[in-house]
Design an enzyme around this catalytic site. Structure first.
Site, PDB file in Angstrom:
ATOM      1  N   HIS A 284       5.840   1.055  -5.123  1.00  0.00           N
ATOM      2  CA  HIS A 284       5.544  -0.367  -5.189  1.00  0.00           C
ATOM      3  C   HIS A 284       5.293  -0.845  -6.617  1.00  0.00           C
ATOM      4  CE1 HIS A 284       4.221  -3.932  -2.792  1.00  0.00           C
ATOM      5  NE2 HIS A 284       3.580  -4.230  -3.893  1.00  0.00           N
TER       6      HIS A 284
ATOM      7  N   SER B 243       6.010  -8.249  -2.122  1.00  0.00           N
ATOM      8  CA  SER B 243       4.735  -7.870  -1.547  1.00  0.00           C
ATOM      9  C   SER B 243       4.190  -9.025  -0.706  1.00  0.00           C
ATOM     10  CB  SER B 243       3.771  -7.440  -2.660  1.00  0.00           C
ATOM     11  OG  SER B 243       2.669  -6.753  -2.146  1.00  0.00           O
TER      12      SER B 243
END
Length: 689
Positions: free
Chosen positions: A627, A509
């Site tokens: 995610h 990320s």
């Protein structure tokens, strides 16, 4: 690994835009569209390439990590009345199961045997009779909120859509609750009614909610990079009244069982201070616990007998102070089992003399401890259901100097050794004020017990040293983060831990942005990289995923001055022809709704075309996860692939790293987590992506 002869064909378009006087090339914009036939064909070829190039060590890691992924999970209790709610994950379970007392009440695998449904959040009503819970599917994190009966398991309300990790504030009686529609505002939902009532809105920002134990006071926070706070007296109409508004500060607030308004804030205190006020006059604060010049305050809870517990991290090591609740005087500390990290403090809503917290360190899976204020003692309350022998490792804290002279701290974990450079993984985060704290992550230990070195750098942009540390690594100062990371790598080499041909980087990320910057700014310093779900095109990051909400952290590409900051480090735009880039593995998930997978697709294509070396640039693509949380088996497979890839490209002697036949102590192996280091985020004020 078999040498890569030919990468999949990727059309290089002559697309150049003049943006505020900058000539910006974007030859792979066509890869932004995941549904186009060209993108799909390119992805299929990348998948085939990855499968063909998958390192042989992957099967060793996969088999052993599967065997050792049985430590499980247990979390600190959340009390509602006399009922105790917590998560538990036993050996072989794909997802944690929610328990009430010792009875399972919600198992995601019973809802969806494919393992693609996750329990994102949950909140019982004040009596523990009803449960608000949020489910998302295939990793998209666009949660639906439901209400279930705790005793029967029957669904009594929902779904309510658009509740991405929404906080829920129940009213007394369990007939209604406040919740947040993602980036829209706060709403009141009454059980069984179709239409919800809008209560509060401040634009497309993040919102937080808490409610006092007696149900009278509702606290609302709202903001992007910073948090304003309002207080509503529900007994007098519920009109929100500003507690803090228009201030560049993060403040978390709550009304305690003693009726006082508590405010944990970095306003005028970068390492935070704790203030109190009368809810009837919330704008008149007084300082209760002052800022500590060496520690960052975390979470707090109020206990009977006039005691206040306040957690803190002192240079990334957790501690819990015991204070007088009236004066703020520090009376002592809660004894802890080691130098590790502390999770949020929990206690009974109405007070009591007990508090619970989780503890973890590099070799200790998260445990739950109970503190008794009457005795001043902390005792072990619960441990994970599985057991894995702890490897013999050593942790050292190093300090080094970054490019501008700033002193930065780094944790280095390795097995005892007679010396000499070893394969090493360097990781960091450096964003959103979130600290990387010591924590058990079994893929980290799997690397270390196999003979590797793990280094975790406490970079600016994170929260390791408070809000000033965060601000010194955001917006126009983002390059400081990358300079800190490069200096960490140089320190590891200078001190003999590793060499550039044995040093890898791994991040996810915002940490993936870090990896992208590292390999484009200093490709000579690293042998390999894993970039997971990374932000890489900083000119167009704000056009997809959660990008619009991160403009306060990175800057606005539509602003001429801020575009210049972003272009200066944007990894996609810094790829240069003929550079011998490190072996790089991009890992992406098609259902990622935070960081658009287009970043990795475009960056992978650019590096495959440009690289002047023979080290591979590869893409690992999963079609049906996202995610966040995923099934254990998915996490194992991802970590095994990443560790095997890094092992393949950081060893100088092919038989010399990873695997029982190479002399590794198998009994000392540890199990698997998701990322190379567990991120124990500060839940009070940290703003994750």
């Amino acid at each position: 690994m078999t040498k890569i002869v030919k990468y999949p064909e990727a059309s290089y378009l002559p697309l150049v835009e003049n943006l505020h006087g900058h000539e910006v090339r974007d030859p792979y914009r066509w890869l932004e569209d995941p549904a186009s036939p060209d993108t799909r064909a390119w992805l299929a070829e990348q998948d085939a390439l990855w499968r063909a190039a998958r390192p042989p060590l992957r099967e060793r890691f996969l088999a052993r990590l599967t065997e050792l992924s049985r430590v499980g999970l247990v979390t600190a209790p959340v009390w509602r009345g006399e009922r105790r709610f917590h998560l538990r994950q036993d050996a072989g379970q794909e997802h944690p199961v929610l328990y009430c007392d010792d009875r399972p009440v919600l198992d995601p695998m019973e809802l969806d045997p494919t393992g693609l449904t996750t329990l994102d959040d949950w909140q019982p009503d004040p009596a523990g009779r009803l449960l608000a819970y949020q489910l998302s599917r295939s990793g998209d994190e666009r949660a639906d909120l439901y209400v279930g009966d705790v005793a029967t398991g029957e669904r009594v309300d929902g779904p309510i859509g658009g509740c991405r990790y929404s906080p829920v504030a129940w009213l007394p009686g369990g007939d209604a609750f406040y919740y947040v529609r993602f980036h829209q505002g706060v709403y009141l939902h009454r059980i069984g009614e179709a239409e919800d009532v809008p209560v509060f809105e401040r634009g497309p920002v993040s919102y937080g909610l808490t409610i006092s134990p007696d149900g009278r006071w509702l606290l609302i926070s709202a903001g992007a990079s910073y948090h304003d706070v309002w207080l509503a007296d529900l007994a007098r109409g519920g009109e929100p009244r500003a507690v803090q508004e228009g201030v560049r500060a993060r403040t978390a607030a709550g009304v305690g069982p003693d009726g006082r308004l508590y405010l944990l804030t970095d306003r005028d205190a970068p390492r935070r201070r704790l203030c109190v006020a009368d809810p009837e006059a919330p704008e008149r604060w007084r300082e209760l616990v002052a800022e500590d010049p060496e520690a960052v305050l975390g979470s707090f809870t109020v206990l009977q007998g006039g005691r206040l517990l306040l957690s803190a991290t002192r240079h990334a090591v957790g501690e819990i102070g015991v204070h007088d609740a009236e004066t703020g005087e520090r009376l002592g500390e809660v004894p802890l089992p080691g130098l590790g990290s502390i999770g949020p403090l929990t206690s009974r809503p109405g007070g009591g003399h007990e508090a619970w917290f989780s503890y973890t360190d590099a070799v200790t899976p998260p445990q739950v401890w109970r503190y008794d204020a009457r005795r001043g003692e902390a005792t072990l309350w619960a441990t994970p259901p599985g057991h894995v022998p702890a490897p013999d490792v050593e942790s050292r804290r190093l300090e080094y100097t970054s490019a501008d002279g700033t002193r930065v701290r780094m944790l280095v974990v390795a097995r005892p050794s007679g010396g000499g450079p070893r394969p090493a993984i360097l990781t960091g985060y450096g964003g959103f004020g979130i600290p990387l704290l010591p924590g058990y992550a079994s893929d980290s230990l799997a690397w270390v017990e196999a003979g590797g070195v793990l280094a975790v750098a406490g970079l600016r942009g994170g929260g390791e040293e408070g809000e000033a540390w965060h601000r010194d690594g955001m917006l126009a100062r983002k390059q400081n983060v990358f300079d800190d990371f490069t200096a960490a790598a140089e320190k590891l080499v200078a001190d003999g831990w590793t060499t550039p041909d044995r040093l890898a980087v791994w991040g996810e990320s915002n940490g993936g942005l870090l990896v992208g910057a590292a390999v484009t700014q200093r490709p000579d310093l690293f042998a390999a990289a894993v970039c997971s779900a990374g932000l890489l095109d900083m000119v167009r990051y704000h056009r997809s995923g959660l990008g619009p909400s991160w403009v306060g952290e990175y800057g606005d590409p539509d602003d001429p001055e801020q575009l210049a900051w972003l272009l200066a480090y944007s990894p996609y735009h810094r790829v240069r022809d003929g550079v011998g880039y490190p072996a790089t593995l991009f890992t992406v998930s098609a259902a990622d709704t935070r960081v658009d997978p287009m970043h990795a697709r475009k960056m992978c294509a650019a590096m495959q075309r440009a690289t002047g070396g023979d080290r591979p640039i590869l893409l690992r693509h999963e079609p049906d996860v996202g995610h966040g949380a995923r099934a254990v088996s998915r996490s194992i497979a991802l970590a095994a692939d990443a560790l095997a890839f890094l092992a393949e490209h950081t060893r100088s002697d092919p038989p010399g790293f990873a695997g029982d036949a190479d002399g590794v102590d198998a009994a000392a192996r540890a199990q698997l987590g998701r990322a190379p280091v567990q991120v124990v985020a500060d839940g009070a004020l940290g703003q994750e992506q």
